[in-house]
Motif scaffolding. Structure first.
Motif, PDB file in Angstrom:
ATOM      1  N   TRP A   1      39.526  -6.852 113.165  1.00 27.30           N
ATOM      2  CA  TRP A   1      38.587  -7.304 112.453  1.00 27.30           C
ATOM      3  C   TRP A   1      37.471  -7.386 112.530  1.00 27.30           C
ATOM      4  O   TRP A   1      36.493  -8.010 111.650  1.00 27.30           O
ATOM      5  CB  TRP A   1      39.192  -8.955 112.996  1.00 27.30           C
ATOM      6  CG  TRP A   1      40.310  -9.057 112.159  1.00 27.30           C
ATOM      7  CD1 TRP A   1      41.801 -10.052 112.624  1.00 27.30           C
ATOM      8  CD2 TRP A   1      40.629  -8.984 110.661  1.00 27.30           C
ATOM      9  NE1 TRP A   1      42.381 -10.026 111.852  1.00 27.30           N
ATOM     10  CE2 TRP A   1      42.583  -9.286 110.750  1.00 27.30           C
ATOM     11  CE3 TRP A   1      40.768  -7.828 109.342  1.00 27.30           C
ATOM     12  CZ2 TRP A   1      43.831  -9.301 109.339  1.00 27.30           C
ATOM     13  CZ3 TRP A   1      41.476  -7.452 109.072  1.00 27.30           C
ATOM     14  CH2 TRP A   1      43.069  -7.837 108.669  1.00 27.30           C
TER      15      TRP A   1
ATOM     16  N   LEU B   1      41.995  -3.805 103.440  1.00 28.15           N
ATOM     17  CA  LEU B   1      40.831  -5.121 102.790  1.00 28.15           C
ATOM     18  C   LEU B   1      40.789  -4.228 102.214  1.00 28.15           C
ATOM     19  O   LEU B   1      39.845  -4.605 101.175  1.00 28.15           O
ATOM     20  CB  LEU B   1      39.834  -5.231 104.166  1.00 28.15           C
ATOM     21  CG  LEU B   1      40.084  -6.040 105.177  1.00 28.15           C
ATOM     22  CD1 LEU B   1      38.760  -6.072 106.346  1.00 28.15           C
ATOM     23  CD2 LEU B   1      39.834  -7.170 104.930  1.00 28.15           C
TER      24      LEU B   1
ATOM     25  N   TYR C   1      32.598  -5.344 105.609  1.00 27.70           N
ATOM     26  CA  TYR C   1      32.961  -5.898 105.506  1.00 27.70           C
ATOM     27  C   TYR C   1      32.126  -7.131 105.953  1.00 27.70           C
ATOM     28  O   TYR C   1      32.047  -7.319 106.978  1.00 27.70           O
ATOM     29  CB  TYR C   1      34.348  -6.286 105.314  1.00 27.70           C
ATOM     30  CG  TYR C   1      35.024  -5.424 104.342  1.00 27.70           C
ATOM     31  CD1 TYR C   1      35.299  -4.687 102.668  1.00 27.70           C
ATOM     32  CD2 TYR C   1      35.913  -4.512 105.512  1.00 27.70           C
ATOM     33  CE1 TYR C   1      35.722  -4.214 102.510  1.00 27.70           C
ATOM     34  CE2 TYR C   1      36.381  -3.481 104.620  1.00 27.70           C
ATOM     35  CZ  TYR C   1      36.381  -3.048 103.432  1.00 27.70           C
ATOM     36  OH  TYR C   1      37.490  -2.252 103.236  1.00 27.70           O
TER      37      TYR C   1
END
Length: 529
Positions: free
Chosen positions: A133, A104, A141
């Motif tokens: 995730w 990422l 994020y």
């Protein structure tokens, strides 16, 4: 810019097998069992991108370069970039966190401030991948999470925040929140692809078996007859580092006790009447691999003592180092064997009654996996039945070119899902097989299934409700019998946790459960259930 990131999972790869050219399909097919099922909806990734539009798509893949390239070409979309990573263990949270975070970070370094929306698809990959995730998308994020199910994509709302300060502690824990965030999907776990189902009970069983598979420790599989304990044992073998070595299965209940020692350890010529040559036992044949001892609870005390001796750890040796004497031999033999055992009996109850050695129980039950009965997997029944029917259709079709493949009506699926199936998957298979043979129509109706149910299953209500009145009949004793049965069953299914057992029975509290047990003479403190 709206971007999508996702692992490429096994279900996505399976989806390609329906329309890839033979050469390319074979490369992917080699990754799975011969009976691999092809997803009808094209897999999670294709499902999502067919319903949502993205400016760029970024894949992360732990598959080899050729397989990954075949998949991305098959997908047929533009603006795709793939990053290949090497994972030693696809269930290791720390390793996955490291590669995912780096992945990422590289995307955001490449795009700078152009990312308007980051979408993460949780469905592909292992549960650990999905959990990481969530961790990254809720901390470093800001992400939108997606999952797919039955050909539909849906946006997931995950109603909590995670502090990045606690990440190291969470990642180092073997029993942490990630298992609750993303349960195991059997079809995405190497070795367990043949285990059908998506209910919580089967996911938990597969999750425990998967974690057990990677370590050379003894595993005890428990569950009712017909639940698929041998299938789980074979899945553990396939998922273990011993998957290229032998898998030897021995049914302890099917062998007379006087011959079981020879079957386990082998014998020398002349050791007993009929021993006309040397014979290798199961431990020797399983050298380097796994020995599956089915119905271990049927072994007598003499064999239990010999098994205990063989399973006893040796100083400065591996956990799976075994020493034993074949029957009639004076020379010690050795083997490297991991043992997986199974039983449909309550071994701790047998220990209490001096029918099973306590020390042997703890040698076998380093890790226990409870295989749920079919009545706890009602939402899986239609899928399992469809798979069994397809197998029966194919077998009959191969033998008879004029055979017409049969299907279930929707009302039949409903009927099967409501039935309790006391014989579990084995009974379900036999019932479907009989219905297929006896029905003249190509649609299997509920009455075909009813007519094919086993006598035990079909007459259970009659046995209970059709008793003769008078002549010593006692309504109170029969009601007590029923209550005692369900209280004990609830405690078994709740693994001895009273609050959970009370909830299963619809009781207000565990105190009510205790009061009922006391009235019926059940002593839970002695595992008397």
């Amino acid at each position: 810019m709206r971007i999508l990131v996702s692992w490429i999972g096994h279900t996505d790869l399976k989806a390609t097998l329906g329309d890839l050219p033979l050469g390319k399909a074979d490369k992917i097919k080699a990754m799975f069992s011969p009976s691999v099922q092809i997803p009808k909806d094209g897999g999670p990734i294709k499902t999502l991108i067919s319903q949502e539009k993205y400016d760029r798509i970024y894949f992360i893949s732990s598959n080899d370069k050729a397989v990954t390239s075949i998949y991305t070409n098959w997908l047929g979309v533009n603006n795709v970039k793939t990053t290949l990573v090497k994972l030693d263990d696809p269930t290791d949270y720390s390793e996955i966190y490291t590669v995912s975070s780096s992945f990422l970070e590289s995307i955001f370094n490449e795009l700078g401030g152009k990312v308007r929306e980051l979408s993460i698809l949780l469905s592909p990959g292992t549960p650990a991948m999905a959990a990481v995730w969530v961790l990254l998308g809720k901390t470093k994020y800001k992400a939108t999470f997606w999952q797919t199910w039955n050909g539909k994509a849906k946006k997931e709302k995950i109603p909590f925040d995670i502090s990045l300060d606690v990440v190291p502690e969470l990642l180092s824990s073997s029993d942490n929140i990630f298992h609750r965030l993303a349960e195991v999907n059997p079809e995405d776990v190497r070795g367990f692809e043949g285990i059908v189902g998506n209910t919580k009970a089967i996911r938990i069983a597969v999750g425990r078996a998967q974690k057990a598979a990677v370590r050379d420790v003894a595993v005890l599989l428990t569950g009712e007859s017909g639940t698929g304990k041998e299938m789980f044992a074979r899945a553990i073998h396939k998922a273990s580092k011993r998957h290229e070595k032998p898998f030897i299965a021995l049914n302890c209940a099917a062998i007379p006790s006087e011959l079981l020692e020879s079957e386990l350890f082998g014998h020398k010529k002349g050791a007993f009447t009929g021993a006309d040559k040397d014979n290798e036992g199961a431990f020797k044949r399983a050298d380097g691999g796994i020995l599956f001892l089915d119905e271990i609870g049927e072994c007598d005390y003499k064999i239990q003592a010999k098994l205990l001796r063989v399973l006893q750890p040796q100083p400065d040796r591996s956990l799976c180092y075994r020493e034993f004497y074949p029957v009639g031999a004076s020379k010690l033999e050795t083997a490297d064997v991991r043992v997986v055992a199974a039983t449909n009996r309550n071994l701790l109850d047998m220990v209490e009654k001096n029918l099973f050695r306590e020390d042997l129980f703890y040698r076998l039950a380093i890790i226990t996996v409870k295989i749920p009965p079919l009545r706890e997997r009602k939402n899986d029944i239609s899928k399992i039945a469809e798979l069994l029917l397809n197998k029966i259709n194919n077998d009959f079709g191969n033998d008879d070119s004029e055979y017409e493949h049969k299907k279930f009506s929707s009302s039949t699926n409903i009927f099967m899902a409501k039935h309790t199936w006391p014989g579990n998957v084995r009974e379900l298979h036999n019932t479907i097989l009989q219905a297929v043979v006896m029905s003249d129509k190509n649609i299997i109706m509920p009455e075909d299934i009813k007519a094919s149910l086993t006598e035990y299953s079909g007459n259970s209500d009659k046995d209970l409700l059709g008793l003769e009145l008078g002549d010593g009949f006692s309504l109170e004793s029969h009601l007590n019998y029923i209550q005692k049965h369900y209280l004990c069953r609830a405690m078994q299914e709740a693994d001895g946790v009273k609050t959970k057992a009370a909830e299963l029975l619809g009781l207000n509290s565990y105190q009510t459960l205790d009061a009922q047990a006391k009235r019926l003479g059940i002593d839970f403190t002695k595992n008397n259930y």
